[in-house]
Motif scaffolding. Structure first.
Motif, PDB file in Angstrom:
ATOM      1  N   PRO A 310       0.802  -1.234   0.000  1.00  0.00           N
ATOM      2  CA  PRO A 310       0.000   0.000   0.000  1.00  0.00           C
ATOM      3  C   PRO A 310       0.831   1.279   0.000  1.00  0.00           C
ATOM      4  O   PRO A 310       0.485   2.247  -0.678  1.00  0.00           O
ATOM      5  CB  PRO A 310      -0.817  -0.130   1.287  1.00  0.00           C
ATOM      6  N   TRP A 311       1.920   1.286   0.746  1.00  0.00           N
ATOM      7  CA  TRP A 311       2.730   2.496   0.811  1.00  0.00           C
ATOM      8  C   TRP A 311       3.453   2.745  -0.513  1.00  0.00           C
ATOM      9  O   TRP A 311       3.604   3.887  -0.955  1.00  0.00           O
ATOM     10  CB  TRP A 311       3.740   2.399   1.954  1.00  0.00           C
ATOM     11  N   GLU A 312       3.860   1.650  -1.167  1.00  0.00           N
ATOM     12  CA  GLU A 312       4.464   1.797  -2.491  1.00  0.00           C
ATOM     13  C   GLU A 312       3.441   2.387  -3.460  1.00  0.00           C
ATOM     14  O   GLU A 312       3.775   3.224  -4.304  1.00  0.00           O
ATOM     15  CB  GLU A 312       4.950   0.437  -3.005  1.00  0.00           C
ATOM     16  N   ASN A 313       2.191   1.984  -3.317  1.00  0.00           N
ATOM     17  CA  ASN A 313       1.135   2.499  -4.179  1.00  0.00           C
ATOM     18  C   ASN A 313       0.946   4.001  -3.969  1.00  0.00           C
ATOM     19  O   ASN A 313       0.721   4.766  -4.921  1.00  0.00           O
ATOM     20  CB  ASN A 313      -0.177   1.763  -3.899  1.00  0.00           C
ATOM     21  N   VAL A 314       1.041   4.437  -2.735  1.00  0.00           N
ATOM     22  CA  VAL A 314       0.934   5.875  -2.429  1.00  0.00           C
ATOM     23  C   VAL A 314       2.036   6.645  -3.138  1.00  0.00           C
ATOM     24  O   VAL A 314       1.790   7.700  -3.747  1.00  0.00           O
ATOM     25  CB  VAL A 314       1.000   6.108  -0.906  1.00  0.00           C
ATOM     26  N   GLN A 315       3.258   6.132  -3.084  1.00  0.00           N
ATOM     27  CA  GLN A 315       4.375   6.824  -3.726  1.00  0.00           C
ATOM     28  C   GLN A 315       4.186   6.891  -5.238  1.00  0.00           C
ATOM     29  O   GLN A 315       4.500   7.895  -5.876  1.00  0.00           O
ATOM     30  CB  GLN A 315       5.699   6.116  -3.387  1.00  0.00           C
ATOM     31  N   ARG A 316       3.656   5.798  -5.809  1.00  0.00           N
ATOM     32  CA  ARG A 316       3.434   5.811  -7.265  1.00  0.00           C
ATOM     33  C   ARG A 316       2.356   6.821  -7.643  1.00  0.00           C
ATOM     34  O   ARG A 316       2.471   7.515  -8.635  1.00  0.00           O
ATOM     35  CB  ARG A 316       3.037   4.414  -7.745  1.00  0.00           C
ATOM     36  N   ALA A 317       1.293   6.868  -6.865  1.00  0.00           N
ATOM     37  CA  ALA A 317       0.205   7.799  -7.165  1.00  0.00           C
ATOM     38  C   ALA A 317       0.671   9.239  -7.125  1.00  0.00           C
ATOM     39  O   ALA A 317       0.173  10.091  -7.870  1.00  0.00           O
ATOM     40  CB  ALA A 317      -0.939   7.589  -6.180  1.00  0.00           C
ATOM     41  N   ARG A 318       1.646   9.522  -6.267  1.00  0.00           N
ATOM     42  CA  ARG A 318       2.155  10.881  -6.116  1.00  0.00           C
ATOM     43  C   ARG A 318       3.344  11.173  -7.030  1.00  0.00           C
ATOM     44  O   ARG A 318       3.887  12.275  -7.006  1.00  0.00           O
ATOM     45  CB  ARG A 318       2.590  11.104  -4.676  1.00  0.00           C
ATOM     46  N   GLY A 319       3.732  10.216  -7.834  1.00  0.00           N
ATOM     47  CA  GLY A 319       4.939  10.368  -8.646  1.00  0.00           C
ATOM     48  C   GLY A 319       4.913  11.623  -9.513  1.00  0.00           C
ATOM     49  O   GLY A 319       3.933  11.896 -10.211  1.00  0.00           O
ATOM     50  N   ILE A 320       5.990  12.345  -9.487  1.00  0.00           N
ATOM     51  CA  ILE A 320       6.079  13.605 -10.201  1.00  0.00           C
ATOM     52  C   ILE A 320       6.084  13.406 -11.709  1.00  0.00           C
ATOM     53  O   ILE A 320       5.817  14.335 -12.478  1.00  0.00           O
ATOM     54  CB  ILE A 320       7.346  14.388  -9.754  1.00  0.00           C
ATOM     55  N   ASP A 321       6.382  12.183 -12.133  1.00  0.00           N
ATOM     56  CA  ASP A 321       6.453  11.927 -13.574  1.00  0.00           C
ATOM     57  C   ASP A 321       5.162  11.317 -14.130  1.00  0.00           C
ATOM     58  O   ASP A 321       5.088  10.981 -15.305  1.00  0.00           O
ATOM     59  CB  ASP A 321       7.634  11.005 -13.900  1.00  0.00           C
ATOM     60  N   ALA A 498      -1.759   3.804   5.578  1.00  0.00           N
ATOM     61  CA  ALA A 498      -2.133   3.553   4.183  1.00  0.00           C
ATOM     62  C   ALA A 498      -2.761   2.177   4.034  1.00  0.00           C
ATOM     63  O   ALA A 498      -3.752   1.992   3.317  1.00  0.00           O
ATOM     64  CB  ALA A 498      -0.912   3.688   3.277  1.00  0.00           C
ATOM     65  N   ALA A 499      -2.186   1.193   4.728  1.00  0.00           N
ATOM     66  CA  ALA A 499      -2.733  -0.166   4.655  1.00  0.00           C
ATOM     67  C   ALA A 499      -4.094  -0.244   5.330  1.00  0.00           C
ATOM     68  O   ALA A 499      -5.031  -0.878   4.824  1.00  0.00           O
ATOM     69  CB  ALA A 499      -1.757  -1.146   5.303  1.00  0.00           C
ATOM     70  N   ALA A 500      -4.230   0.429   6.484  1.00  0.00           N
ATOM     71  CA  ALA A 500      -5.485   0.369   7.224  1.00  0.00           C
ATOM     72  C   ALA A 500      -6.618   1.094   6.491  1.00  0.00           C
ATOM     73  O   ALA A 500      -7.775   0.659   6.537  1.00  0.00           O
ATOM     74  CB  ALA A 500      -5.285   0.979   8.615  1.00  0.00           C
ATOM     75  N   LEU A 501      -6.292   2.177   5.803  1.00  0.00           N
ATOM     76  CA  LEU A 501      -7.307   2.981   5.106  1.00  0.00           C
ATOM     77  C   LEU A 501      -7.800   2.322   3.819  1.00  0.00           C
ATOM     78  O   LEU A 501      -8.858   2.674   3.305  1.00  0.00           O
ATOM     79  CB  LEU A 501      -6.738   4.368   4.776  1.00  0.00           C
ATOM     80  N   ARG A 502      -7.010   1.356   3.304  1.00  0.00           N
ATOM     81  CA  ARG A 502      -7.346   0.668   2.048  1.00  0.00           C
ATOM     82  C   ARG A 502      -7.687   1.673   0.944  1.00  0.00           C
ATOM     83  O   ARG A 502      -8.790   1.690   0.391  1.00  0.00           O
ATOM     84  CB  ARG A 502      -8.503  -0.314   2.269  1.00  0.00           C
ATOM     85  N   ILE A 503      -6.707   2.501   0.624  1.00  0.00           N
ATOM     86  CA  ILE A 503      -6.934   3.602  -0.315  1.00  0.00           C
ATOM     87  C   ILE A 503      -6.547   3.259  -1.753  1.00  0.00           C
ATOM     88  O   ILE A 503      -6.674   4.100  -2.640  1.00  0.00           O
ATOM     89  CB  ILE A 503      -6.143   4.858   0.132  1.00  0.00           C
ATOM     90  N   ASP A 504      -6.122   2.015  -1.992  1.00  0.00           N
ATOM     91  CA  ASP A 504      -5.707   1.638  -3.345  1.00  0.00           C
ATOM     92  C   ASP A 504      -6.916   1.440  -4.239  1.00  0.00           C
ATOM     93  O   ASP A 504      -8.046   1.227  -3.780  1.00  0.00           O
ATOM     94  CB  ASP A 504      -4.871   0.358  -3.296  1.00  0.00           C
ATOM     95  N   ALA A 505      -6.687   1.491  -5.537  1.00  0.00           N
ATOM     96  CA  ALA A 505      -7.775   1.405  -6.510  1.00  0.00           C
ATOM     97  C   ALA A 505      -8.512   0.073  -6.443  1.00  0.00           C
ATOM     98  O   ALA A 505      -9.742   0.024  -6.601  1.00  0.00           O
ATOM     99  CB  ALA A 505      -7.229   1.631  -7.919  1.00  0.00           C
ATOM    100  N   ALA A 506      -7.788  -1.013  -6.222  1.00  0.00           N
ATOM    101  CA  ALA A 506      -8.442  -2.322  -6.158  1.00  0.00           C
ATOM    102  C   ALA A 506      -9.434  -2.381  -5.004  1.00  0.00           C
ATOM    103  O   ALA A 506     -10.537  -2.941  -5.135  1.00  0.00           O
ATOM    104  CB  ALA A 506      -7.391  -3.420  -6.012  1.00  0.00           C
ATOM    105  N   SER A 507      -9.075  -1.798  -3.879  1.00  0.00           N
ATOM    106  CA  SER A 507     -10.002  -1.764  -2.745  1.00  0.00           C
ATOM    107  C   SER A 507     -11.216  -0.899  -3.068  1.00  0.00           C
ATOM    108  O   SER A 507     -12.361  -1.245  -2.738  1.00  0.00           O
ATOM    109  CB  SER A 507      -9.299  -1.223  -1.497  1.00  0.00           C
ATOM    110  N   GLN A 508     -10.974   0.240  -3.712  1.00  0.00           N
ATOM    111  CA  GLN A 508     -12.091   1.124  -4.063  1.00  0.00           C
ATOM    112  C   GLN A 508     -13.053   0.434  -5.034  1.00  0.00           C
ATOM    113  O   GLN A 508     -14.256   0.650  -4.994  1.00  0.00           O
ATOM    114  CB  GLN A 508     -11.568   2.422  -4.688  1.00  0.00           C
TER     115      GLN A 508
END
Length: 580
Positions: A310-321, A498-508
């Motif tokens: 989940p935390w890796e997913n957060v970093q990807r979502a915020r990626g500057i590129d 991040a893991a507890a909030l389940r904020i990734d797209a698959a969870s949504q």
């Protein structure tokens, strides 16, 4: 450069830079100085010849109106002033109203001419503009208004003042009928014209340097006793303060109008605002605890589980590129015209929007805009909108409803701008107003979570019929860092949050918040932006094809049910605590 000489004199001195310009070249350049770009005034007939297709111009009948209702006399009788204005300008009044075509599309145009008593608004001008609006209404042809005026005509007193109400009422009728209106602001546009029909158009485009305002600069300076900014009331000033949509050189006006006119089209199945309001009470009554009779929530696709921590997913979502909204639009859309401003106080760069064409279908696009470089991120405030941004988004969505255009939103923000000025200007109210507006907007809405969806600042663009999310995107009530600071009292616990909030797209997707997840390459969508854009284009096309075919009351009913069911409908929970 004066209004009467650009096409006739051999050599003309530019009013701004004083450069001598050959008259024929100036005429070819539409009265624009080739050295400094100054836009010299041109006549109403010259405007019409520039903008409309050759041979298409058909003058509208000129109504007979009272010429001297007050018997007004100053240094000379008013009838004598009219006679002199007609003789010097070759016109019978301060506006010319015609029908014609631009790039083959029908249009009604009103062109004001400052040479005739300063383009002042009197009975004849007000009646002509109103009748032109009537023609636009009857023929469902867009109305383009070219303004050049010092204000209401003093010699006609209260009768001139009343023309502001008359013309504004005519614009209101066009709004109700879904007829596109466009204003081209030329220098100068002041007082009664600026405070009525000129600023009520759906789209306002200004020529460079054109001035527009209610009270003139000199009067304001004398009243307040201080010097105003050099660019005060210029097109550039107006754009910065959210009062016009764009500034375009004279040579570009015809092509911009041609693109805007494509937005005017009847779209069966989508009613006017009044029809939607009439059905609201019935819709609510029909659905007043209809959850008990619907047999539970609609089936949701389960989707693949998240492939990443989940935390890796957060970093990807915020990626500057990661691709930005404007980059997706440049790649996917056949055309896009960015419109600016909330028409109140500002133009928030964190939100971009305007009409676009997706696979031949006109749509209205609104989205957060970040950037890649430090300079752009700062300029865009890291895509954290102010109230001006949300009000700009609301204005564009109302225009979409008027023109019956589907709305596509792009969500990529850490949240709304936190700050003193944002709170002073009503940040919470602006977000709330958007939520209410989108809940009942009588056109299809598809939202795309392309990166980071943070809190109410994201949801303000997310009340939609369909939600599409990229695989590495996130959507949450709060940032993991904020959650960790409040609940763990330790921001380093953000990965756990991040893991507890389940904020990734698959969870949504499993929760029913998202309808479709677009797969990304292993290294993220930034590794192959063209592939990501193509997958998104196909997903949007499929969603819109389905939504535009549905009756609007059904669309609104299901939109309401969609959000009523989230969190209320029964959800099975697996042993790991995830919805399934």
């Amino acid at each position: 450069m004066t209004q009467t000489t650009p096409a006739t004199a051999d050599w003309i001195a530019c009013h701004r830079c004083r450069t001598l310009v050959y008259g024929k070249r100036l005429a070819r350049d539409l009265g624009v100085c080739p050295d400094c770009g100054h836009h010299a005034p041109i006549t109403a007939p010259q405007r019409l010849a520039q903008l409309l297709d050759e041979g298409s111009i058909v003058p509208l009948p000129s109504p007979v109106t009272p010429e001297d209702p007050l018997g007004f006399v100053d240094t000379v009788p008013y009838p004598e002033r009219l006679r002199r204005a007609r003789e010097s300008s070759g016109l019978d009044e301060a506006v010319i109203c015609v029908k014609g075509t631009i790039a083959g599309r029908p249009v009604v145009v009103t062109a004001m001419d400052f040479r005739f008593l300063g383009g002042s608004l009197g009975i004849a001008v007000g009646e002509r503009i109103t009748r032109a609006a009537d023609v636009a209404l009857a023929e469902r042809a867009p109305l383009v208004m070219i303004t050049a005026s010092g204000g209401a005509r003093m010699q006609e007193g209260i009768f001139a003042l009343m023309q502001m109400a008359k013309t504004s009422g005519a614009l209101a009728e066009l709004d109700e009928a879904g007829v596109l209106t466009v204003t081209i602001v030329t220098d100068p546009t002041y007082a009664g014209v600026a405070a009525s029909f000129a600023t009520l158009a759906d789209v306002i485009i200004a020529e460079p340097g054109a001035r527009m305002g209610f009270t003139g600069r000199r009067v304001i300076e004398q009243t307040i006793g201080q010097r105003l900014p050099d660019d005060f009331q210029t097109a550039e000033f107006l754009l910065a303060h959210g009062l016009v949509d764009d500034i375009r050189p004279r040579a570009e006006l015809r092509s911009v109008l041609a693109r805007l006119l494509t937005l005017q089209a009847d779209r069966p199945g989508l009613p006017d605002w009044e029809d939607v309001r009439d059905g609201t009470a019935r819709d609510h009554a029909d659905g007043q605890d209809d959850r008990a009779t619907r047999g539970g929530p609609a089936a949701r696709p389960t989707g693949p589980p998240s492939r990443r921590d989940p935390w890796e997913n957060v970093q990807r979502a915020r990626g500057i590129d990661r691709p930005t909204t404007l980059e997706y639009l440049a790649t996917m859309m056949d055309s896009f015209i960015e419109l600016h401003g909330d028409r109140m106080s500002g133009d928030c760069p964190a939100i971009v929007g305007g009409p676009a064409v997706l696979d031949g279908r006109p749509v209205m696009v609104v989205g957060h805009q970040k950037g890649h470089s430090t300079a752009e991120l700062i300029a865009r405030d890291f895509a954290m909108p102010t109230p001006d941004g949300y009000r700009k988004a609301a204005r564009l969505m109302r225009l979409a409803a008027k023109l019956r255009l589907p709305v596509v939103t792009f969500i990529d923000t850490p949240g709304a701008h936190p700050g003193l000025e944002a709170e002073e200007r009503g940040q919470a109210i602006a977000i709330a107003e958007n939520l209410r507006l989108m809940a009942r907007l009588p056109v299809p809405i598809v939202a795309v979570v392309s990166g980071e969806g943070g809190s109410g600042g994201a949801l303000a663009l997310g009340v939609a019929d369909r939600m599409i999310a990229f695989e590495s995107s996130i959507y949450s009530v709060i940032s993991p860092e904020g959650c960790a600071a409040i609940l763990w009292r330790d921001r380093t616990m953000a990965p756990s949050a991040a893991a507890a909030l389940r904020i990734d797209a698959a969870s949504q997707l499993r929760f029913g918040v998202v309808d479709e997840v677009i797969p990304e390459p292993d290294k993220g969508v930034q590794d192959d932006p063209m592939l990501g854009a193509e997958r998104l284009r196909k997903a949007l096309t499929v969603a819109l094809d389905e939504l535009v075919a549905r009756p609007v009351q059904e669309l609104l009913r299901d939109r309401r049910r969609r959000f009523r069911d989230i969190g209320i409908a029964s959800v099975d929970v697996d042993q790991e605590g995830g919805a399934k």
